[in-house]
Design a protein around this motif. Structure first.
Motif, PDB file in Angstrom:
ATOM      1  N   ALA A 102       0.858  -1.182   0.000  1.00  0.00           N
ATOM      2  CA  ALA A 102       0.000   0.000   0.000  1.00  0.00           C
ATOM      3  C   ALA A 102       0.896   1.234   0.000  1.00  0.00           C
ATOM      4  N   ALA A 103       1.680   1.338  -1.052  1.00  0.00           N
ATOM      5  CA  ALA A 103       2.605   2.469  -1.191  1.00  0.00           C
ATOM      6  C   ALA A 103       2.818   2.724  -2.673  1.00  0.00           C
ATOM      7  N   ARG A 104       2.885   3.964  -3.037  1.00  0.00           N
ATOM      8  CA  ARG A 104       3.176   4.332  -4.429  1.00  0.00           C
ATOM      9  C   ARG A 104       4.693   4.353  -4.583  1.00  0.00           C
ATOM     10  N   LEU A 105       5.219   3.475  -5.421  1.00  0.00           N
ATOM     11  CA  LEU A 105       6.657   3.397  -5.632  1.00  0.00           C
ATOM     12  C   LEU A 105       7.065   4.266  -6.813  1.00  0.00           C
ATOM     13  N   PRO A 106       8.309   4.732  -6.826  1.00  0.00           N
ATOM     14  CA  PRO A 106       8.782   5.435  -8.022  1.00  0.00           C
ATOM     15  C   PRO A 106       8.690   4.485  -9.216  1.00  0.00           C
ATOM     16  N   THR A 107       8.361   4.999 -10.376  1.00  0.00           N
ATOM     17  CA  THR A 107       8.161   4.126 -11.530  1.00  0.00           C
ATOM     18  C   THR A 107       9.464   3.676 -12.178  1.00  0.00           C
ATOM     19  N   ASP A 108      10.471   4.485 -12.164  1.00  0.00           N
ATOM     20  CA  ASP A 108      11.740   4.141 -12.807  1.00  0.00           C
ATOM     21  C   ASP A 108      12.883   4.802 -12.046  1.00  0.00           C
ATOM     22  N   GLY A 109      14.112   4.387 -12.374  1.00  0.00           N
ATOM     23  CA  GLY A 109      15.287   5.043 -11.833  1.00  0.00           C
ATOM     24  C   GLY A 109      15.750   4.520 -10.488  1.00  0.00           C
ATOM     25  N   TRP A 110      15.360   3.311 -10.118  1.00  0.00           N
ATOM     26  CA  TRP A 110      15.811   2.746  -8.850  1.00  0.00           C
ATOM     27  C   TRP A 110      16.026   1.245  -8.994  1.00  0.00           C
ATOM     28  N   LYS A 111      16.873   0.695  -8.152  1.00  0.00           N
ATOM     29  CA  LYS A 111      17.118  -0.746  -8.114  1.00  0.00           C
ATOM     30  C   LYS A 111      16.734  -1.340  -6.765  1.00  0.00           C
ATOM     31  N   THR A 112      16.881  -0.553  -5.690  1.00  0.00           N
ATOM     32  CA  THR A 112      16.602  -1.042  -4.344  1.00  0.00           C
ATOM     33  C   THR A 112      15.864   0.031  -3.562  1.00  0.00           C
ATOM     34  N   LEU A 113      14.807  -0.374  -2.873  1.00  0.00           N
ATOM     35  CA  LEU A 113      14.046   0.539  -2.013  1.00  0.00           C
ATOM     36  C   LEU A 113      13.875  -0.087  -0.642  1.00  0.00           C
ATOM     37  N   GLU A 114      13.955   0.737   0.393  1.00  0.00           N
ATOM     38  CA  GLU A 114      13.622   0.280   1.728  1.00  0.00           C
ATOM     39  C   GLU A 114      12.191   0.702   2.012  1.00  0.00           C
ATOM     40  N   LEU A 115      11.337  -0.275   2.295  1.00  0.00           N
ATOM     41  CA  LEU A 115       9.921  -0.024   2.541  1.00  0.00           C
ATOM     42  C   LEU A 115       9.705   0.363   3.999  1.00  0.00           C
ATOM     43  N   THR A 116       8.785   1.253   4.231  1.00  0.00           N
ATOM     44  CA  THR A 116       8.458   1.625   5.608  1.00  0.00           C
ATOM     45  C   THR A 116       7.531   0.578   6.214  1.00  0.00           C
ATOM     46  N   GLU A 117       7.479   0.556   7.521  1.00  0.00           N
ATOM     47  CA  GLU A 117       6.567  -0.351   8.223  1.00  0.00           C
ATOM     48  C   GLU A 117       5.128   0.022   7.870  1.00  0.00           C
ATOM     49  N   GLY A 118       4.267  -0.955   7.872  1.00  0.00           N
ATOM     50  CA  GLY A 118       2.847  -0.698   7.665  1.00  0.00           C
ATOM     51  C   GLY A 118       2.383  -0.650   6.225  1.00  0.00           C
TER      52      GLY A 118
END
Length: 185
Positions: A102-118
């Motif tokens: 339940a989060a809007r992620l960037p569409t391009d330009g990333w390889k790794t994301l740290e997700l927040t709790e919840g």
């Protein structure tokens, strides 16, 4: 995964929703997959493979891409999104479980994301239940049954230009692969 050439190459319970030239809405896609999932002749036409998922392409409404998919016990998709396509799916037989973010992620330009709790969501989808989703919806879908196939109907608009596949370790989501339409057509 196995592709099944058996069964009808194209079927349409009623492709009238979403007039030609008009993009179907999420609601129209959900209505289409619900009606398709209720078509017992269509559902029973899918050959089931005990070792891998099977699928048959359907004619979706308004130029959408649609699929009838068989899920052997214990199979799933892994984390992925459908890029710029909206979509809907319904379990037609058995039960599926969807894990989503339940989060809007960037569409391009990333390889790794740290997700927040919840941000994690879980949804149980027994036969007849489904959902619609918007662009860049990241999820994974499983048939968690140890002994029963599941069957589902899916629709996407515009037809899938690409699917991005991810791995996940704890709260870290990593882009692993981008597949294009020619990879699964």
């Amino acid at each position: 995964m196995s592709v099944s050439p058996a069964g009808p190459p194209s079927a349409s319970p009623d492709a009238s929703a979403g007039a030609v030239g008009c993009a179907p809405t999420q609601a129209e896609l959900l209505d289409f997959v619900r009606r398709s999932a209720a078509d017992t002749a269509l559902i029973s036409s899918l050959p089931l493979d005990p070792d891998g998922r099977t699928w048959v392409r359907l004619d979706g409404p308004g130029g959408s891409e649609a699929w009838l998919i068989g899920w052997p016990p214990g199979t799933g998709t892994g984390w992925h999104d459908h890029a710029d396509s909206i979509g809907a799916f319904v379990a037609a037989a058995g039960e599926l479980r969807e894990y989503s973010l339940a989060a809007r992620l960037p569409t391009d330009g990333w390889k790794t994301l740290e997700l927040t709790e919840g941000v994690d969501r879980e949804r149980r989808l027994p036969a007849g239940q489904g959902r619609a989703f918007g662009r860049h919806h990241v999820h994974e879908v499983f048939n968690e049954s140890p002994d029963r196939h599941a069957i589902s109907v899916h629709a996407y608009y515009p037809p899938l230009p690409r699917i991005r596949r991810y791995s996940r370790t704890g709260q870290v989501l990593r882009l692993e692969q981008v597949e294009y339409a020619e990879d699964w057509q």
